[in-house]
Scaffold this motif. Sequence first.
Motif, PDB file in Angstrom:
ATOM      1  N   PHE A 243       0.833  -1.206   0.000  1.00 13.38           N
ATOM      2  CA  PHE A 243       0.000   0.000   0.000  1.00 13.38           C
ATOM      3  C   PHE A 243       0.868   1.257   0.000  1.00 13.38           C
ATOM      4  CE2 PHE A 243      -2.205   3.351   2.397  1.00 13.38           C
ATOM      5  CZ  PHE A 243      -3.338   3.519   1.592  1.00 13.38           C
TER       6      PHE A 243
ATOM      7  N   LYS B 200       2.556   1.714  -3.460  1.00 16.44           N
ATOM      8  CA  LYS B 200       1.604   2.148  -4.459  1.00 16.44           C
ATOM      9  C   LYS B 200       1.210   3.607  -4.242  1.00 16.44           C
ATOM     10  CE  LYS B 200      -2.590   0.599  -6.804  1.00 16.44           C
ATOM     11  NZ  LYS B 200      -3.648  -0.418  -6.882  1.00 16.44           N
ATOM     12  N   ARG B 201       1.083   4.007  -2.977  1.00 19.96           N
ATOM     13  CA  ARG B 201       0.728   5.401  -2.673  1.00 19.96           C
ATOM     14  C   ARG B 201       1.832   6.341  -3.130  1.00 19.96           C
ATOM     15  NH1 ARG B 201      -1.131   7.698   3.284  1.00 19.96           N
ATOM     16  NH2 ARG B 201      -1.655   9.820   2.573  1.00 19.96           N
TER      17      ARG B 201
END
Length: 302
Positions: free
Chosen positions: A294, A297-298
């Motif tokens: 996460f 990807k952020r």
Amino acid sequence: MVDTVKIGTLRWHHFVSPSEEDLQYLKENFHFHPLDIEDCRSTNQRPKIDIYDEYYFIILHFPSFDIHNRFLTIKEVKFFWGEDYVISIDQNKWVVTEMFEDTRKKISNKEEIEIGTSDTMLYRILEKLMNSSLNLMRRLGLELDRINEDLFSTRAQKTIMQISITRKNIILINTIFKPQLPLFHKFESGQIEGFAENMEDYWGNILDYNQKMWDMAEDYQELIEGLSKTFDSLQTNKINDIMKTLTFFSAILLPLTFITGLYGMNIGLPLQNDSRSFFIIIALMLAVVIGMLFYFKRRKWL
């Protein structure tokens, strides 16, 4: 051994890899300068023209593929050029020899050959050599097109080899045609008068051939350099992608390795006596992986 064909009052004498006996024949029958005879003994001479009252001596270079049709080699051709004769010297059987044999065949078949002066005969020979070289240059152009098509293929090693071979061939082309430009300028400008009148336009045509191939070689040089840089950029980008993937996996495995290494120590640790500790640690490791994915990807790292 000398071969001779007669066209009207003209004679074309042709030698292939002349022996000492052949060179002695030239010296005794035509009285050429000893330095010119010495130049005929050696190879890898610079392109040049020696001017005398009764004859000219010319050394020219032309490209040719080796027996494997991969690398270019230099073919050296020498000419003695007088008022009523042309003497050509080939190191091995090549374009000039083929043209000589073709001319002899036409004469034996009693075909008409429209050659009236030694200047015209020399021009026809040079034109044949230039056309042969031009076909070779077009072949190099096709090779560059193939390299351009293969840039985005997965056959990196083959593409590297094609680029290297083509670059080497283009460099050789440059070394052949550049030194001959001022020589043919002398023909076209009239500094070399020859033995016939109104030949300037014909010599200018030979100069145009040489200039055209020199320009093509320059263009090919720029093109192969551009293709080489593009290929290097593609390979660098591909390596960066690979390193990015490996770094991504390493970054994920690092905290997991730390957790497994920590719980592999032979000391008292939290949850070690809990029957559910294995599943709790697995859940913790999954949470770490999901959290890192996460985060990556952020940050748009994936």
